[in-house]
Motif scaffolding. Structure first.
Motif, PDB file in Angstrom:
ATOM      1  N   MET A  97     -13.399  60.313  40.609  1.00 28.39           N
ATOM      2  CA  MET A  97     -13.323  58.928  40.131  1.00 28.39           C
ATOM      3  C   MET A  97     -13.616  58.871  38.633  1.00 28.39           C
ATOM      4  O   MET A  97     -14.540  59.515  38.156  1.00 28.39           O
ATOM      5  CB  MET A  97     -14.338  58.064  40.893  1.00 28.39           C
ATOM      6  N   ALA A  98     -12.797  58.098  37.894  1.00 28.80           N
ATOM      7  CA  ALA A  98     -12.977  57.991  36.447  1.00 28.80           C
ATOM      8  C   ALA A  98     -14.070  56.980  36.131  1.00 28.80           C
ATOM      9  O   ALA A  98     -14.016  55.839  36.588  1.00 28.80           O
ATOM     10  CB  ALA A  98     -11.679  57.587  35.786  1.00 28.80           C
ATOM     11  N   LEU A  99     -15.064  57.416  35.361  1.00 36.92           N
ATOM     12  CA  LEU A  99     -16.081  56.484  34.873  1.00 36.92           C
ATOM     13  C   LEU A  99     -15.538  55.721  33.669  1.00 36.92           C
ATOM     14  O   LEU A  99     -15.666  54.501  33.576  1.00 36.92           O
ATOM     15  CB  LEU A  99     -17.344  57.255  34.479  1.00 36.92           C
ATOM     16  N   LEU A 100     -14.917  56.460  32.738  1.00 40.29           N
ATOM     17  CA  LEU A 100     -14.319  55.864  31.545  1.00 40.29           C
ATOM     18  C   LEU A 100     -12.803  56.011  31.621  1.00 40.29           C
ATOM     19  O   LEU A 100     -12.292  57.093  31.900  1.00 40.29           O
ATOM     20  CB  LEU A 100     -14.834  56.562  30.287  1.00 40.29           C
ATOM     21  N   GLU A 101     -12.090  54.918  31.352  1.00 38.74           N
ATOM     22  CA  GLU A 101     -10.629  54.957  31.254  1.00 38.74           C
ATOM     23  C   GLU A 101     -10.207  54.385  29.911  1.00 38.74           C
ATOM     24  O   GLU A 101     -10.537  53.244  29.588  1.00 38.74           O
ATOM     25  CB  GLU A 101      -9.991  54.154  32.390  1.00 38.74           C
ATOM     26  N   VAL A 102      -9.525  55.202  29.144  1.00 39.83           N
ATOM     27  CA  VAL A 102      -8.977  54.796  27.855  1.00 39.83           C
ATOM     28  C   VAL A 102      -7.465  54.729  28.028  1.00 39.83           C
ATOM     29  O   VAL A 102      -6.837  55.731  28.375  1.00 39.83           O
ATOM     30  CB  VAL A 102      -9.364  55.811  26.755  1.00 39.83           C
ATOM     31  N   ASN A 103      -6.899  53.548  27.805  1.00 44.57           N
ATOM     32  CA  ASN A 103      -5.485  53.348  28.119  1.00 44.57           C
ATOM     33  C   ASN A 103      -4.717  52.810  26.914  1.00 44.57           C
ATOM     34  O   ASN A 103      -4.832  51.642  26.561  1.00 44.57           O
ATOM     35  CB  ASN A 103      -5.347  52.366  29.299  1.00 44.57           C
ATOM     36  N   GLY A 104      -3.965  53.698  26.269  1.00 41.77           N
ATOM     37  CA  GLY A 104      -3.045  53.306  25.205  1.00 41.77           C
ATOM     38  C   GLY A 104      -3.688  52.691  23.985  1.00 41.77           C
ATOM     39  O   GLY A 104      -3.119  51.787  23.361  1.00 41.77           O
ATOM     40  N   ILE A 105      -4.881  53.184  23.576  1.00 42.76           N
ATOM     41  CA  ILE A 105      -5.542  52.569  22.429  1.00 42.76           C
ATOM     42  C   ILE A 105      -4.926  53.049  21.109  1.00 42.76           C
ATOM     43  O   ILE A 105      -4.556  54.213  20.962  1.00 42.76           O
ATOM     44  CB  ILE A 105      -7.073  52.808  22.413  1.00 42.76           C
ATOM     45  N   SER A 106      -4.823  52.109  20.187  1.00 41.80           N
ATOM     46  CA  SER A 106      -4.311  52.395  18.846  1.00 41.80           C
ATOM     47  C   SER A 106      -5.175  51.658  17.827  1.00 41.80           C
ATOM     48  O   SER A 106      -5.737  50.603  18.126  1.00 41.80           O
ATOM     49  CB  SER A 106      -2.860  51.932  18.700  1.00 41.80           C
ATOM     50  N   LYS A 107      -5.253  52.232  16.621  1.00 41.43           N
ATOM     51  CA  LYS A 107      -6.002  51.578  15.538  1.00 41.43           C
ATOM     52  C   LYS A 107      -5.407  51.977  14.197  1.00 41.43           C
ATOM     53  O   LYS A 107      -5.215  53.173  13.926  1.00 41.43           O
ATOM     54  CB  LYS A 107      -7.484  51.972  15.587  1.00 41.43           C
ATOM     55  N   SER A 108      -5.110  50.969  13.380  1.00 39.69           N
ATOM     56  CA  SER A 108      -4.596  51.213  12.034  1.00 39.69           C
ATOM     57  C   SER A 108      -5.545  50.615  11.006  1.00 39.69           C
ATOM     58  O   SER A 108      -6.189  49.594  11.257  1.00 39.69           O
ATOM     59  CB  SER A 108      -3.212  50.581  11.865  1.00 39.69           C
ATOM     60  N   PHE A 109      -5.607  51.251   9.839  1.00 39.91           N
ATOM     61  CA  PHE A 109      -6.394  50.756   8.714  1.00 39.91           C
ATOM     62  C   PHE A 109      -5.471  50.667   7.507  1.00 39.91           C
ATOM     63  O   PHE A 109      -4.978  51.694   7.032  1.00 39.91           O
ATOM     64  CB  PHE A 109      -7.570  51.684   8.411  1.00 39.91           C
ATOM     65  N   SER A 110      -5.205  49.446   7.046  1.00 36.70           N
ATOM     66  CA  SER A 110      -4.314  49.214   5.896  1.00 36.70           C
ATOM     67  C   SER A 110      -2.970  49.921   6.075  1.00 36.70           C
ATOM     68  O   SER A 110      -2.456  50.551   5.144  1.00 36.70           O
ATOM     69  CB  SER A 110      -4.981  49.680   4.593  1.00 36.70           C
ATOM     70  N   GLY A 111      -2.447  49.837   7.279  1.00 36.76           N
ATOM     71  CA  GLY A 111      -1.141  50.431   7.567  1.00 36.76           C
ATOM     72  C   GLY A 111      -1.187  51.892   7.980  1.00 36.76           C
ATOM     73  O   GLY A 111      -0.179  52.438   8.461  1.00 36.76           O
ATOM     74  N   LEU A 112      -2.337  52.564   7.798  1.00 36.93           N
ATOM     75  CA  LEU A 112      -2.471  53.968   8.206  1.00 36.93           C
ATOM     76  C   LEU A 112      -2.871  54.033   9.670  1.00 36.93           C
ATOM     77  O   LEU A 112      -3.888  53.459  10.075  1.00 36.93           O
ATOM     78  CB  LEU A 112      -3.530  54.670   7.358  1.00 36.93           C
ATOM     79  N   LYS A 113      -2.071  54.716  10.473  1.00 41.06           N
ATOM     80  CA  LYS A 113      -2.340  54.811  11.905  1.00 41.06           C
ATOM     81  C   LYS A 113      -3.368  55.912  12.166  1.00 41.06           C
ATOM     82  O   LYS A 113      -3.043  57.092  12.137  1.00 41.06           O
ATOM     83  CB  LYS A 113      -1.050  55.091  12.670  1.00 41.06           C
ATOM     84  N   ALA A 114      -4.613  55.505  12.397  1.00 43.27           N
ATOM     85  CA  ALA A 114      -5.688  56.475  12.633  1.00 43.27           C
ATOM     86  C   ALA A 114      -5.628  57.011  14.055  1.00 43.27           C
ATOM     87  O   ALA A 114      -5.909  58.189  14.300  1.00 43.27           O
ATOM     88  CB  ALA A 114      -7.038  55.828  12.374  1.00 43.27           C
ATOM     89  N   VAL A 115      -5.303  56.139  15.003  1.00 43.36           N
ATOM     90  CA  VAL A 115      -5.151  56.511  16.414  1.00 43.36           C
ATOM     91  C   VAL A 115      -3.926  55.788  16.950  1.00 43.36           C
ATOM     92  O   VAL A 115      -3.742  54.599  16.693  1.00 43.36           O
ATOM     93  CB  VAL A 115      -6.397  56.115  17.241  1.00 43.36           C
ATOM     94  N   GLN A 116      -3.088  56.522  17.692  1.00 40.51           N
ATOM     95  CA  GLN A 116      -1.840  55.934  18.164  1.00 40.51           C
ATOM     96  C   GLN A 116      -1.617  56.220  19.647  1.00 40.51           C
ATOM     97  O   GLN A 116      -1.422  57.364  20.058  1.00 40.51           O
ATOM     98  CB  GLN A 116      -0.668  56.485  17.343  1.00 40.51           C
ATOM     99  N   ASN A 117      -1.723  55.167  20.452  1.00 39.57           N
ATOM    100  CA  ASN A 117      -1.363  55.205  21.866  1.00 39.57           C
ATOM    101  C   ASN A 117      -2.038  56.354  22.618  1.00 39.57           C
ATOM    102  O   ASN A 117      -1.388  57.149  23.294  1.00 39.57           O
ATOM    103  CB  ASN A 117       0.161  55.304  22.026  1.00 39.57           C
ATOM    104  N   VAL A 118      -3.356  56.431  22.515  1.00 43.97           N
ATOM    105  CA  VAL A 118      -4.123  57.502  23.161  1.00 43.97           C
ATOM    106  C   VAL A 118      -4.651  57.030  24.514  1.00 43.97           C
ATOM    107  O   VAL A 118      -5.233  55.951  24.619  1.00 43.97           O
ATOM    108  CB  VAL A 118      -5.292  57.956  22.261  1.00 43.97           C
TER     109      VAL A 118
END
Length: 239
Positions: free
Chosen positions: A1-22
């Motif tokens: 059983m998954a305790l933590l589920e990360v689904n499709g997270i993305s984060k950009s800073f001033s247009g720079l994609k730091a994390v994409q669909n993880v």
């Protein structure tokens, strides 16, 4: 059983994609490693899980409950504790009082928090230094104090951000033993680490990020043989 589920997270800073669909999961009671070159997006992922940043897209859930809309203090109370890559204890406070601050997250009184803090210091091998000022500690002890402060919040999931950076091999081995012991006690751990010997010794599964994207996942043996990982990361690292 998954305790933590990360689904499709993305984060950009001033247009720079730091994390994409993880997307990834951390099973309850397991240790999972999160690795990749500097700038791969690992700490940004941690910050989204811990509530420091809100994902631009995607969700983070702990035991099925959404975390990505909560503040960091709410995420901590929900059961996610974390350390920081640059350790900054309350220098003027004693080692014990540093841990008491963390213990107050779940304790109903200062007396209960001090009892919990003493238990955690014993586990981390810092009991003999409990009354020292945090500013007097060596780097290895400051690293252990950082883990102790996070552990004192009584997390279900502990996020460790490079807690072995700068440690000597014998100190790394000692930290590995502590983390394995905590895991045997039922603590689930997600760790960012560049010390590959420790990652391989601790992790049941490993997630690899590169340029903000998830490029590989699997057991340590599988990761060590993955051409994509060897090209972007492990080829530069000493296994």
């Amino acid at each position: 059983m998954a305790l933590l589920e990360v689904n499709g997270i993305s984060k950009s800073f001033s247009g720079l994609k730091a994390v994409q669909n993880v997307s990834f999961e951390v099973p309850e009671g397991k240790i999972v490693g999160l690795i990749g070159p500097n700038g791969a997006g690992k700490t940004t992922c941690f910050n989204m899980i811990a509530g420091v940043y809100k994902p631009d897209t995607g969700t983070v859930t702990l035991n099925g409950a959404r975390m990505d809309r909560k503040r960091p203090d709410e995420v901590c109370r929900a059961g996610i504790g974390r350390t920081f890559q640059i350790v900054k204890p309350f220098a003027g406070l004693s080692v014990l009082d540093n841990v008491v601050v963390g213990a107050l997250n779940a304790a109903s009184s200062v007396t209960e928090a001090r009892k919990k803090a003493d238990e955690v210091l014993e586990i981390l091998g810092l009991a003999s230094r409990r009354m020292q000022a945090a500013s007097t500690l060596t780097l290895p002890d400051r690293k252990r104090l950082e883990v102790a402060r996070a552990l004192a919040t009584q997390p279900k999931l502990l996020l460790l951000d490079e807690v072995m950076a700068g440690l000597r091999p014998t100190e790394i081995d000692q930290m590995v033993r502590v983390l394995l012991d905590l895991n045997k006690r039922g603590l689930t751990i997600l760790l960012i680490e560049h010390v590959m010997r420790a990652v391989m010794a601790l992790s049941g599964n490993v997630i690899v990020l590169h340029h903000g994207e998830l490029i590989s996942r699997g057991t340590p043996d599988q990761i060590a043989k993955d051409p994509k990982v060897l090209e972007c990361y492990l080829g530069e690292e000493a296994l």
